[in-house]
Scaffold this motif. Structure first.
Motif, PDB file in Angstrom:
ATOM      1  N   SER A  27       0.926  -1.165  -0.003  1.00  0.00           N
ATOM      2  CA  SER A  27       0.143   0.089   0.130  1.00  0.00           C
ATOM      3  C   SER A  27       0.851   1.238  -0.166  1.00  0.00           C
ATOM      4  O   SER A  27       0.508   2.410  -0.447  1.00  0.00           O
ATOM      5  N   TYR A  28       2.140   1.146   0.705  1.00  0.00           N
ATOM      6  CA  TYR A  28       3.015   2.432   0.507  1.00  0.00           C
ATOM      7  C   TYR A  28       3.519   2.985  -0.656  1.00  0.00           C
ATOM      8  O   TYR A  28       3.184   3.982  -1.155  1.00  0.00           O
ATOM      9  N   PHE A  29       3.920   1.666  -1.572  1.00  0.00           N
ATOM     10  CA  PHE A  29       4.279   2.068  -3.063  1.00  0.00           C
ATOM     11  C   PHE A  29       3.132   2.523  -3.765  1.00  0.00           C
ATOM     12  O   PHE A  29       3.154   3.189  -4.499  1.00  0.00           O
ATOM     13  N   GLN A  30       1.964   1.836  -3.750  1.00  0.00           N
ATOM     14  CA  GLN A  30       1.038   2.072  -4.416  1.00  0.00           C
ATOM     15  C   GLN A  30       0.371   3.715  -4.108  1.00  0.00           C
ATOM     16  O   GLN A  30       0.100   4.513  -4.925  1.00  0.00           O
ATOM     17  N   LEU A  31       0.293   4.092  -2.766  1.00  0.00           N
ATOM     18  CA  LEU A  31      -0.115   5.438  -2.577  1.00  0.00           C
ATOM     19  C   LEU A  31       0.794   6.358  -2.946  1.00  0.00           C
ATOM     20  O   LEU A  31       0.647   7.419  -3.542  1.00  0.00           O
ATOM     21  N   LEU A  32       2.182   6.042  -3.055  1.00  0.00           N
ATOM     22  CA  LEU A  32       3.057   7.097  -3.556  1.00  0.00           C
ATOM     23  C   LEU A  32       2.928   7.200  -5.026  1.00  0.00           C
ATOM     24  O   LEU A  32       3.081   8.196  -5.720  1.00  0.00           O
ATOM     25  N   GLN A 354      -7.193  -2.132  -6.519  1.00  0.00           N
ATOM     26  CA  GLN A 354      -6.071  -1.633  -5.569  1.00  0.00           C
ATOM     27  C   GLN A 354      -6.298  -0.694  -4.748  1.00  0.00           C
ATOM     28  O   GLN A 354      -6.182  -0.621  -3.472  1.00  0.00           O
ATOM     29  N   MET A 355      -7.107   0.619  -5.260  1.00  0.00           N
ATOM     30  CA  MET A 355      -7.553   1.350  -4.289  1.00  0.00           C
ATOM     31  C   MET A 355      -8.634   0.998  -3.221  1.00  0.00           C
ATOM     32  O   MET A 355      -8.427   1.525  -2.424  1.00  0.00           O
ATOM     33  N   ALA A 356      -9.276   0.171  -3.699  1.00  0.00           N
ATOM     34  CA  ALA A 356     -10.462  -0.294  -2.858  1.00  0.00           C
ATOM     35  C   ALA A 356      -9.946  -1.257  -1.892  1.00  0.00           C
ATOM     36  O   ALA A 356     -10.332  -1.094  -0.386  1.00  0.00           O
ATOM     37  N   LEU A 357      -8.713  -2.011  -2.041  1.00  0.00           N
ATOM     38  CA  LEU A 357      -8.183  -2.911  -1.287  1.00  0.00           C
ATOM     39  C   LEU A 357      -7.471  -1.865  -0.038  1.00  0.00           C
ATOM     40  O   LEU A 357      -7.537  -2.178   1.120  1.00  0.00           O
ATOM     41  N   ILE A 358      -6.968  -0.719  -0.451  1.00  0.00           N
ATOM     42  CA  ILE A 358      -6.137  -0.012   0.369  1.00  0.00           C
ATOM     43  C   ILE A 358      -7.083   0.848   1.299  1.00  0.00           C
ATOM     44  O   ILE A 358      -7.043   0.786   2.685  1.00  0.00           O
ATOM     45  N   GLU A 359      -8.561   1.016   0.841  1.00  0.00           N
ATOM     46  CA  GLU A 359      -9.364   1.654   1.635  1.00  0.00           C
ATOM     47  C   GLU A 359      -9.795   0.678   2.845  1.00  0.00           C
ATOM     48  O   GLU A 359      -9.903   0.864   3.887  1.00  0.00           O
TER      49      GLU A 359
END
Length: 377
Positions: A27-32, A354-359
């Motif tokens: 999630s860190y890398f995806q958010l960046l 991927q964003m839904a998973l982060i949520e």
């Protein structure tokens, strides 16, 4: 050495993002990628958590300030994933550590490296062999990587330290914070590694080692080196986790054979049965390392078991133009499922899933497993 062009504010934001609840390497890398930098990602976290059905509780500024101060007091520094000094082979992992803390000689990361691991309750003969291997490989210019544990690890470090004046060195990777010694009797050895070699940690300063931290340490040990040598190990031991992580990363896996009557040799013998290369001398090891030309496919026959219920491989990068997230909670259960399967069943884009998973992760409703699989928490 943190990263090119990083200000103190950017470093602070990265550490705060990484220490945020629900944020792991994936999630860190995806958010960046999604938001461009850590500060923008931090601003977005409350809204992302709300979409997942929870209220986001930010990491207090004081906690981040205390961590940075504690690291500096211990003589350590941060090494971020995008620093020029970040080791190339470690960066090649599916989810490399976003940040490491370090003390010592960072130039050792530029040398060829080999990991030597094995049993904590190793036999005297195996410890002597590990010490000899460590010395011989350091004399050949290699950085000998291990985990500063009792038994084989300690012997490998001591051997490399004794011969590092001939061009090589040793790298110790610990499961605690950079300022914590474990086991306690290795305080002098750990300090010698930090002063004369290189000491690395992924956990924040002040962190005491817990059982769940060791598989993460093992992936670093495997990821830093072109090859991993197991000198003596019981079945399903931490050393075998390291070996199988090395195989998964496409590195050479080597094992020293032993008597089938000794339970401490069963792990090595099983590795050889499953495709690891039998080695009996430092010459055997260096010959294999000289032929290493980059990560290859998995070589061991057995299914990879990492022992980690954690962030798995990054399935798809997020771009700023990705569509909004989707509701995929109904597709999840307590049984882990591959992210690719969620993308297929939802019909949404990879970025939206991927964003839904982060949520869901930020809301504490998602667990990540090895192999890029996810489940409801």
């Amino acid at each position: 050495m943190a990263a090119p062009g990083l200000t103190d504010g950017a470093i602070f934001a990265r550490i705060r993002l990484l220490r945020s609840p629900g944020i792991g390497p994936v999630s860190y890398f995806q958010l960046l990628r999604r938001f461009g930098d850590a500060a923008a990602a931090l601003e977005a976290l409350p809204d992302l958590a709300a979409r997942g059905g929870a209220r986001y509780r930010p990491v207090p500024l004081e906690r981040v300030e205390a961590e940075i101060a504690r690291l500096h007091a211990a003589g350590g520094q941060y090494l971020f994933h995008d620093s020029p000094a970040y080791p190339r082979l470690l960066a090649a992992l599916d989810t490399p550590p976003p940040v490491l803390t370090w003390r010592g000689d960072l130039a050792l990361l530029e040398q060829g490296a080999v990991s030597l691991v094995g049993a904590r309750n190793a036999s005297a003969g195996a410890c002597r062999l590990a010490r000899d291997y460590g010395a011989a490989l350091a004399a050949r210019g290699y950085a000998v990587v291990s985990g500063l544990a009792r038994g084989i690890d300690a012997a490998a470090h001591r051997g490399a330290l004794a011969a590092m004046d001939r061009g090589g060195g040793t790298i110790g990777v610990i499961a605690s914070g950079i300022d914590v010694t474990y086991p306690p009797e290795h305080a002098e050895l750990q300090e010698a590694v930090a002063q004369r070699g290189l000491l690395l940690a992924e956990m924040p300063p002040g962190t005491e080692p817990l059982a769940r931290h060791f598989p993460f340490r093992n992936r670093i040990i495997a990821g830093l080196a072109a090859g991993t040598v197991v000198v003596e190990a019981a079945p399903r031991s931490g050393s075998l986790i390291t070996a199988r992580l090395a195989a998964e990363a496409g590195r050479e896996v080597m094992a020293v054979p032993g008597s089938p009557l000794d339970s401490r040799s069963r792990g090595c013998n099983e590795l050889i049965r499953d495709g690891a290369i039998l080695v009996q001398s430092a010459d055997d090891i260096s010959e294999l390392l000289e032929r290493f030309d980059g990560p290859q496919r998995l070589k061991l026959r057995e299914p990879v078991w990492t022992g980690m219920d954690s962030d798995g491989p990054d399935c798809a990068p997020l771009a700023a133009t990705d569509e909004g997230s989707v509701d995929i909670a109904h597709l999840l259960s307590a049984a882990p499922v591959a992210t690719d399967e969620l993308i297929r069943q939802s019909g949404a884009s990879a970025g939206a899933v991927q964003m839904a998973l982060i949520e869901l992760e930020l809301a504490g409703r998602l667990m990540r497993h090895a192999g890029g699989r996810v489940s409801l928490a």
